[in-house]
Design an enzyme around this catalytic site. Sequence first.
Site, PDB file in Angstrom:
ATOM      1  N   HIS A   1      59.524  88.467  16.261  1.00 33.91           N
ATOM      2  CA  HIS A   1      59.862  87.085  15.917  1.00 33.91           C
ATOM      3  C   HIS A   1      61.367  86.888  16.086  1.00 33.91           C
ATOM      4  CE1 HIS A   1      59.663  83.164  14.392  1.00 33.91           C
ATOM      5  NE2 HIS A   1      59.088  83.355  13.220  1.00 33.91           N
TER       6      HIS A   1
ATOM      7  N   HIS B   1      63.159  80.433  15.270  1.00 38.79           N
ATOM      8  CA  HIS B   1      63.128  79.646  14.034  1.00 38.79           C
ATOM      9  C   HIS B   1      64.222  79.998  13.029  1.00 38.79           C
ATOM     10  CE1 HIS B   1      58.592  79.100  15.046  1.00 38.79           C
ATOM     11  NE2 HIS B   1      59.396  78.469  15.900  1.00 38.79           N
TER      12      HIS B   1
ATOM     13  N   TYR C   1      65.365  82.899  12.090  1.00 33.26           N
ATOM     14  CA  TYR C   1      65.271  84.170  11.380  1.00 33.26           C
ATOM     15  C   TYR C   1      66.198  85.193  12.029  1.00 33.26           C
ATOM     16  CZ  TYR C   1      61.468  81.584   9.292  1.00 33.26           C
ATOM     17  OH  TYR C   1      60.744  80.601   8.657  1.00 33.26           O
TER      18      TYR C   1
END
Length: 356
Positions: A179, A182, A184
């Site tokens: 990931h 977004h 992060y």
Amino acid sequence: MAELFSPMTLRGLTIDNRIWLAPMCQYSCEAEDGMPGTWHLVHLGARATGGFGLILTEAAAVVSEGRISPQDAGIWSDEHAQAWAPIVDFVHSQGAVIGMQLAHAGRKASTYRPFEGNPRGTVPASEGGWQPFGASPIAYPGYTEPTEMTEEDIAEVVAAFATAAERAIGVGFDLVELHAAHGYLLHSFLSPLSNQRTDGYGGDLAGRSRLLIETYEAVRAAVGEDVPVFVRLSASEWVENGFDIAEAVEVSRELQSRGVDVIDVSSGGNVPVRVPVGPGYQVPLSAAIKDAGVRTATVGLITEPGQAETILTTGQADAILLARVALREPGWPQRAAHELGVEPGPYPPQYTRGRW
């Protein structure tokens, strides 16, 4: 045969169709221990019975302080991996493939889960929160300022991603996704808006992408050459001077040169901004990366079978990830099969009497 229902082979893995469940945080580990439970089994299992070819889990934190909220899922111990095993087994029993999204929330960690009635912002230690870490001591607006990570901290996180990936594959997951979207941790290093480091992990794009590249390489070494590895990118921050599609294309090419299998193309999340949301609003980002010769999956208000099919047949993506519509319709692939004339459709035998 509709493109949506054509198989895709990645390394030694074949996925039966191009309709994939996007990672969606459920914030439902009520004991605040990161352990998935019955909710996760039912949520992911329902989409497996509904015909999704690939099921991606919500973000699973590779360390406890990498959770977005105290109720997030994780995979930072062998016990966590074993808790995921029954979910993996059930998804496989339905003929679907399952992948784990590996994550670290970085400066957006230790926040209240976004349920109605909850406050917003950072959860204090008195309520089970913790101090977040980030690329630089720059807070996401309304959150606690993160502690800038040292190079030792960075090395520990890279190792944690690799160990988590090994755990996931060890209990039967078919692939893993990093990931890097977004806002992060991995995304926050990519963006000049949140990364103002002056060492080898900051500065130009090569420095800002170093953590992602090192993490990918460590995960690839941990899972071996037969396991597909995806990366989710926010390919635009929708704001001037942020990480943009030109840089996303460059990073995607670099990852592909190192063997990444799919770029999962999303956007936003690192800074508050008004995003021009509309049907298929992120598809052009996927198309730009795919035009650079990189395999992509696209997401973002794709709701109708014809819309999804057109995205594939016009070469804007290789697969479709569904999120909000999949919450409303666990059997969306079954409706899509009917509307696109694909028979008999992806039904388990228990559900064939309910065919469209």
